[in-house]
Each structure stands twice: as C-alpha cells, then as structure tokens.
Design a protein around this motif. Sequence first.
Motif, PDB file in Angstrom:
ATOM      1  N   GLY A  16       5.254  20.029   0.330  1.00 62.68           N
ATOM      2  CA  GLY A  16       6.205  19.626   1.167  1.00 62.68           C
ATOM      3  C   GLY A  16       7.434  20.781   1.496  1.00 62.68           C
ATOM      4  O   GLY A  16       7.898  21.084   2.334  1.00 62.68           O
ATOM      5  N   ASP A  17       7.651  21.537   0.472  1.00 61.25           N
ATOM      6  CA  ASP A  17       8.387  22.514   0.526  1.00 61.25           C
ATOM      7  C   ASP A  17       7.876  23.821   1.231  1.00 61.25           C
ATOM      8  O   ASP A  17       8.638  24.663   1.545  1.00 61.25           O
ATOM      9  CB  ASP A  17       9.098  23.216  -0.995  1.00 61.25           C
ATOM     10  N   THR A  18       6.799  24.055   1.273  1.00 62.27           N
ATOM     11  CA  THR A  18       6.115  25.226   1.912  1.00 62.27           C
ATOM     12  C   THR A  18       5.274  25.089   3.135  1.00 62.27           C
ATOM     13  O   THR A  18       5.153  26.196   4.154  1.00 62.27           O
ATOM     14  CB  THR A  18       5.140  25.988   0.651  1.00 62.27           C
ATOM     15  N   VAL A  19       4.794  23.859   3.275  1.00 65.18           N
ATOM     16  CA  VAL A  19       3.638  23.574   4.556  1.00 65.18           C
ATOM     17  C   VAL A  19       4.459  24.104   5.808  1.00 65.18           C
ATOM     18  O   VAL A  19       3.590  24.390   6.915  1.00 65.18           O
ATOM     19  CB  VAL A  19       3.146  22.272   4.255  1.00 65.18           C
ATOM     20  N   GLY A  38     -11.348  38.272  13.513  1.00 64.12           N
ATOM     21  CA  GLY A  38     -12.122  38.991  12.226  1.00 64.12           C
ATOM     22  C   GLY A  38     -12.197  37.761  11.191  1.00 64.12           C
ATOM     23  O   GLY A  38     -11.493  36.732  11.490  1.00 64.12           O
ATOM     24  N   ARG A  39     -12.464  38.274  10.101  1.00 61.89           N
ATOM     25  CA  ARG A  39     -12.548  37.390   8.937  1.00 61.89           C
ATOM     26  C   ARG A  39     -11.344  37.616   7.827  1.00 61.89           C
ATOM     27  O   ARG A  39     -11.224  38.788   7.681  1.00 61.89           O
ATOM     28  CB  ARG A  39     -13.810  37.817   8.186  1.00 61.89           C
ATOM     29  N   ILE A  40     -10.680  36.791   7.473  1.00 61.45           N
ATOM     30  CA  ILE A  40      -9.329  36.604   6.806  1.00 61.45           C
ATOM     31  C   ILE A  40      -9.804  35.808   5.445  1.00 61.45           C
ATOM     32  O   ILE A  40     -10.181  34.766   5.455  1.00 61.45           O
ATOM     33  CB  ILE A  40      -8.128  36.258   7.482  1.00 61.45           C
ATOM     34  N   LEU A  41      -9.043  36.292   4.328  1.00 66.06           N
ATOM     35  CA  LEU A  41      -9.365  35.789   2.963  1.00 66.06           C
ATOM     36  C   LEU A  41      -7.894  35.412   2.598  1.00 66.06           C
ATOM     37  O   LEU A  41      -6.854  36.209   2.571  1.00 66.06           O
ATOM     38  CB  LEU A  41      -9.919  36.590   1.922  1.00 66.06           C
ATOM     39  N   ASP A  42      -7.447  34.052   2.440  1.00 66.07           N
ATOM     40  CA  ASP A  42      -6.240  33.479   2.110  1.00 66.07           C
ATOM     41  C   ASP A  42      -6.398  33.372   0.578  1.00 66.07           C
ATOM     42  O   ASP A  42      -6.974  32.392   0.319  1.00 66.07           O
ATOM     43  CB  ASP A  42      -5.809  32.285   2.929  1.00 66.07           C
ATOM     44  N   ALA A  43      -5.980  34.300  -0.031  1.00 66.37           N
ATOM     45  CA  ALA A  43      -5.910  34.427  -1.704  1.00 66.37           C
ATOM     46  C   ALA A  43      -4.787  33.690  -2.461  1.00 66.37           C
ATOM     47  O   ALA A  43      -3.564  34.423  -2.161  1.00 66.37           O
ATOM     48  CB  ALA A  43      -6.422  35.785  -1.872  1.00 66.37           C
ATOM     49  N   GLY A  44      -5.140  32.621  -2.777  1.00 66.01           N
ATOM     50  CA  GLY A  44      -4.033  31.861  -3.318  1.00 66.01           C
ATOM     51  C   GLY A  44      -3.129  31.080  -2.314  1.00 66.01           C
ATOM     52  O   GLY A  44      -2.064  31.326  -1.940  1.00 66.01           O
ATOM     53  N   CYS A  45      -4.032  30.497  -1.606  1.00 73.57           N
ATOM     54  CA  CYS A  45      -3.705  29.860  -0.458  1.00 73.57           C
ATOM     55  C   CYS A  45      -2.667  28.568  -0.505  1.00 73.57           C
ATOM     56  O   CYS A  45      -1.915  28.404   0.496  1.00 73.57           O
ATOM     57  CB  CYS A  45      -4.850  29.109   0.479  1.00 73.57           C
ATOM     58  N   GLY A  46      -2.252  28.187  -1.487  1.00 73.55           N
ATOM     59  CA  GLY A  46      -1.234  27.163  -1.713  1.00 73.55           C
ATOM     60  C   GLY A  46      -1.558  25.804  -0.839  1.00 73.55           C
ATOM     61  O   GLY A  46      -2.859  25.283  -0.879  1.00 73.55           O
ATOM     62  N   SER A  47      -0.640  25.487   0.110  1.00 76.53           N
ATOM     63  CA  SER A  47      -0.817  24.483   1.100  1.00 76.53           C
ATOM     64  C   SER A  47      -1.906  24.501   1.971  1.00 76.53           C
ATOM     65  O   SER A  47      -2.296  23.422   2.497  1.00 76.53           O
ATOM     66  CB  SER A  47       0.568  24.000   1.788  1.00 76.53           C
ATOM     67  N   GLY A  48      -2.303  25.628   2.370  1.00 74.71           N
ATOM     68  CA  GLY A  48      -3.166  25.905   3.344  1.00 74.71           C
ATOM     69  C   GLY A  48      -2.538  26.403   4.655  1.00 74.71           C
ATOM     70  O   GLY A  48      -3.094  26.549   5.660  1.00 74.71           O
ATOM     71  N   ARG A  49      -1.122  26.328   4.641  1.00 75.27           N
ATOM     72  CA  ARG A  49      -0.129  26.705   5.713  1.00 75.27           C
ATOM     73  C   ARG A  49      -0.754  27.936   6.469  1.00 75.27           C
ATOM     74  O   ARG A  49      -1.114  27.983   7.940  1.00 75.27           O
ATOM     75  CB  ARG A  49       1.139  26.858   5.471  1.00 75.27           C
ATOM     76  N   ASP A  50      -0.970  29.116   5.902  1.00 76.93           N
ATOM     77  CA  ASP A  50      -1.234  30.190   6.736  1.00 76.93           C
ATOM     78  C   ASP A  50      -2.808  30.344   7.014  1.00 76.93           C
ATOM     79  O   ASP A  50      -3.053  30.759   8.160  1.00 76.93           O
ATOM     80  CB  ASP A  50      -0.930  31.353   5.735  1.00 76.93           C
TER      81      ASP A  50
END
Length: 196
Positions: A16-19, A38-50
């Motif tokens: 809730g604090d980050t999304v 292109g192809r992006i790796l979200d490393a340590g993605c947390g909420s998935g927001r990014d």
Amino acid sequence: MRNTDFYERNADAFYGDTVTTDMAPIYERFLPLVRLRGRILDAGCGSGRDSLAFLQRGYRVDAFDGSSEMVRRARALTGIEVRQLMFENLLDTPLQETYDGIWCCASLLHVERDRLPSVMDVLCHALAPDGIMYVSFKYGETARLKDGRRFTDLTEQGLDEILATIGGCELNDLWVTDDQRPGRADRWLNAIVRTI
C-alpha cells in the motif's frame, strides 16, 4: 532473521505504501536509454509497480523478488510470472538472459556491502551491449539494521568504489532525490550504469 521476514509480515502495508508512488521522473531518465520494446529485468520488484509501468509502455518484462508475499502481489498486479529469488542466489546461479535494461529500485540496498560488487557484476554481465541498469540506495555511508532488515547506504564515492571493481560497465548518470512517499525524509542516491 532474514531481510524477507519483514516483507512477509508487512506485505499489505508495504504494498500500500509503494504501489502508487510516482516514479515517472526516474522512468523518464531510464527508459529513453533502453531499446524500444526491449527486455527489462525488474530485480527486487516489490509490489510490481515498476514492472506494470514498463509493460504498459510496451517493454517485455521479467521480474523477481525475495519475498514470497511480494511475489504473489506482483504477479496479481502485473499478470506475469514473477520468480522468487534472492540477489545472493545470483552468485551461485548467474542470470543467463540478456537484458536491454535492469531496474534495481530500492532493492540492492538490502545486499551486504562486501557482496554488492559481486552481485552488481552478475547483473552487469546480464546486460546486452549498450544495456542500462538503474540502481538506487538510501544516501549515506552506513550499514545498519532496521525492523529486521539490513540496509547498505551509499554515497557517490561508495558507488564509485564498487563500480571500479566491475569490468565492462561505467557510470552513465548520477543524481540525488528526496523520497517520494508521503511522510518520508530519506534521501536517495540514484545511478544509471551502462555496459561498455
């Protein structure tokens, strides 16, 4: 106690604090440097927001997080398969994929200072030629525990020292920002690293 224990116990509050945090100013510095679609790796993605933001902009996204509860929420938010993986595991099973961009937003800060060069080396070598990696750390020089989580803070000099040990990449951009979350006074070191 593991870093992930905090996120397992506080997943709803952290989500809730980050999304909904507005990351657009940082996307605007990162995404123009990443190959279109292109192809992006979200490393340590947390909420998935990014991850979701990148998907909505037409990029192909892989993601992982160390917390099973955050993995579950990120999968639900993004609709993609999100792996459960700790950064330290990359030292035993390095990434084989080649990414146009790697996004490490407030995630590498949980890696111990003496392991950061090795972890960042693995990530840099998972980038394609002319690949880009974004990293952020709380600004400072301390290694500390807070709420059962390990934090490694960095300044410009600390990041320079780490990058000097890694072959094949160089600093492309560096800036300091204030925390975007309401009620937070933290300062953040942001950097974009490019393969050479």
